[in-house]
Design a protein around this motif. Structure first.
Motif, PDB file in Angstrom:
ATOM      1  N   TRP A   1      -2.904   2.308   9.447  1.00 46.39           N
ATOM      2  CA  TRP A   1      -1.893   1.426   8.883  1.00 46.39           C
ATOM      3  C   TRP A   1      -2.557   0.512   7.868  1.00 46.39           C
ATOM      4  CZ3 TRP A   1       3.230   1.055   8.839  1.00 46.39           C
ATOM      5  CH2 TRP A   1       3.786  -0.115   8.367  1.00 46.39           C
ATOM      6  N   VAL A   2      -1.991   0.460   6.670  1.00 43.97           N
ATOM      7  CA  VAL A   2      -2.472  -0.422   5.602  1.00 43.97           C
ATOM      8  C   VAL A   2      -1.450  -1.522   5.426  1.00 43.97           C
ATOM      9  CG1 VAL A   2      -3.105  -0.582   3.176  1.00 43.97           C
ATOM     10  CG2 VAL A   2      -3.666   1.468   4.476  1.00 43.97           C
ATOM     11  N   GLN A   3      -1.911  -2.764   5.498  1.00 48.18           N
ATOM     12  CA  GLN A   3      -0.972  -3.887   5.331  1.00 48.18           C
ATOM     13  C   GLN A   3      -0.701  -4.179   3.885  1.00 48.18           C
ATOM     14  OE1 GLN A   3      -2.449  -7.749   6.341  1.00 48.18           O
ATOM     15  NE2 GLN A   3      -4.548  -7.055   6.389  1.00 48.18           N
TER      16      GLN A   3
ATOM     17  N   PRO B   1      -3.999  -7.079   1.428  1.00 48.34           N
ATOM     18  CA  PRO B   1      -2.920  -6.127   1.130  1.00 48.34           C
ATOM     19  C   PRO B   1      -3.425  -4.969   0.263  1.00 48.34           C
ATOM     20  CG  PRO B   1      -2.107  -8.350   0.892  1.00 48.34           C
ATOM     21  CD  PRO B   1      -3.598  -8.449   1.125  1.00 48.34           C
ATOM     22  N   ARG B   2      -3.214  -3.748   0.756  1.00 46.37           N
ATOM     23  CA  ARG B   2      -3.583  -2.486   0.106  1.00 46.37           C
ATOM     24  C   ARG B   2      -5.084  -2.293  -0.051  1.00 46.37           C
ATOM     25  NH1 ARG B   2      -0.745  -2.098  -5.169  1.00 46.37           N
ATOM     26  NH2 ARG B   2      -1.133  -4.304  -5.196  1.00 46.37           N
TER      27      ARG B   2
ATOM     28  N   SER C   1      -8.103  -3.019   7.644  1.00 47.50           N
ATOM     29  CA  SER C   1      -7.355  -3.463   6.482  1.00 47.50           C
ATOM     30  C   SER C   1      -7.691  -4.935   6.245  1.00 47.50           C
ATOM     31  CB  SER C   1      -5.866  -3.261   6.724  1.00 47.50           C
ATOM     32  OG  SER C   1      -5.140  -3.464   5.553  1.00 47.50           O
TER      33      SER C   1
ATOM     34  N   GLU D   1       1.329   0.228   0.721  1.00 46.77           N
ATOM     35  CA  GLU D   1       1.131  -0.219   2.090  1.00 46.77           C
ATOM     36  C   GLU D   1       1.800   0.770   3.031  1.00 46.77           C
ATOM     37  OE1 GLU D   1       2.939  -4.067   2.118  1.00 46.77           O
ATOM     38  OE2 GLU D   1       1.355  -4.973   0.935  1.00 46.77           O
TER      39      GLU D   1
END
Length: 178
Positions: free
Chosen positions: A176-178, A96-97, A93, A153
């Motif tokens: 997991w995507v922050q 963000p996204r 990641s 996210e």
């Protein structure tokens, strides 16, 4: 003239026709039980409402058809294990996204699998309508990669499918995507 009867030490007064009768001790206890059951019923109705109104999607579509093909899936998993491919999945990641999906594929002997079709599907496990499917281009030395931008996210399921002339490979990983 009033008459009273004596039972042991307790005197029972006569009943008069015009006077109000006093309630017995504990007359309210059955109503307490009724009230408690009504509270339990109300709480259950609220829980049913929230359970029915917050469902956002289905994890498995065509579950009956997939259940019938279970033995075929087991045979495919055994064949995949026999091929012995070494597949490394990297999900980084970056912002963000945003992320980069990279897959490295080698055969049992460590040789590069370069003529494979690699596709990755990112599935949001908690809601429908946000899934993304990518076809990863070959970058050399058995590496396939591409950037991806996701709507939300949080946790995603990364489903990997590698199709090659010598066989197929499938895997799933939680990312997991922050």
């Amino acid at each position: 003239m009033t008459t009273s009867s004596v039972t042991g030490n307790t005197t029972i007064p006569p009943r008069s026709s015009g006077a109000k009768t006093a309630r017995q001790k504990g007359w309210y206890i059955p109503w307490i039980f009724v009230g408690l059951f009504m509270v339990v019923l109300a709480v259950n109705m609220v829980m049913v409402h929230f359970a029915m109104s917050t469902w956002t999607g289905v994890e498995t579509q065509d579950h009956f058809v997939k259940g019938i093909s279970y033995n075929r899936d087991l045979a495919g998993a055994r064949a995949q294990a026999e091929r012995g491919w070494k597949v490394q999945t990297d999900f980084t990641s970056t912002e963000p996204r945003k992320a980069v999906v990279a897959i490295t594929v080698h055969d049992k002997d460590g040789g590069v699998l370069k003529d494979a079709a690699v596709s990755v599907t990112l599935i949001r496990p908690t809601s429908e309508g946000h899934d993304k499917t990518l076809s990863l281009p070959y970058l050399g030395e058995g590496r396939y990669a591409a950037p991806v931008e996701l709507d939300l996210e949080g946790q995603w399921d990364l489903r990997l499918v590698v199709t090659h002339a010598s066989g197929d490979y499938q895997d799933q990983k939680r990312v997991w995507v922050q």
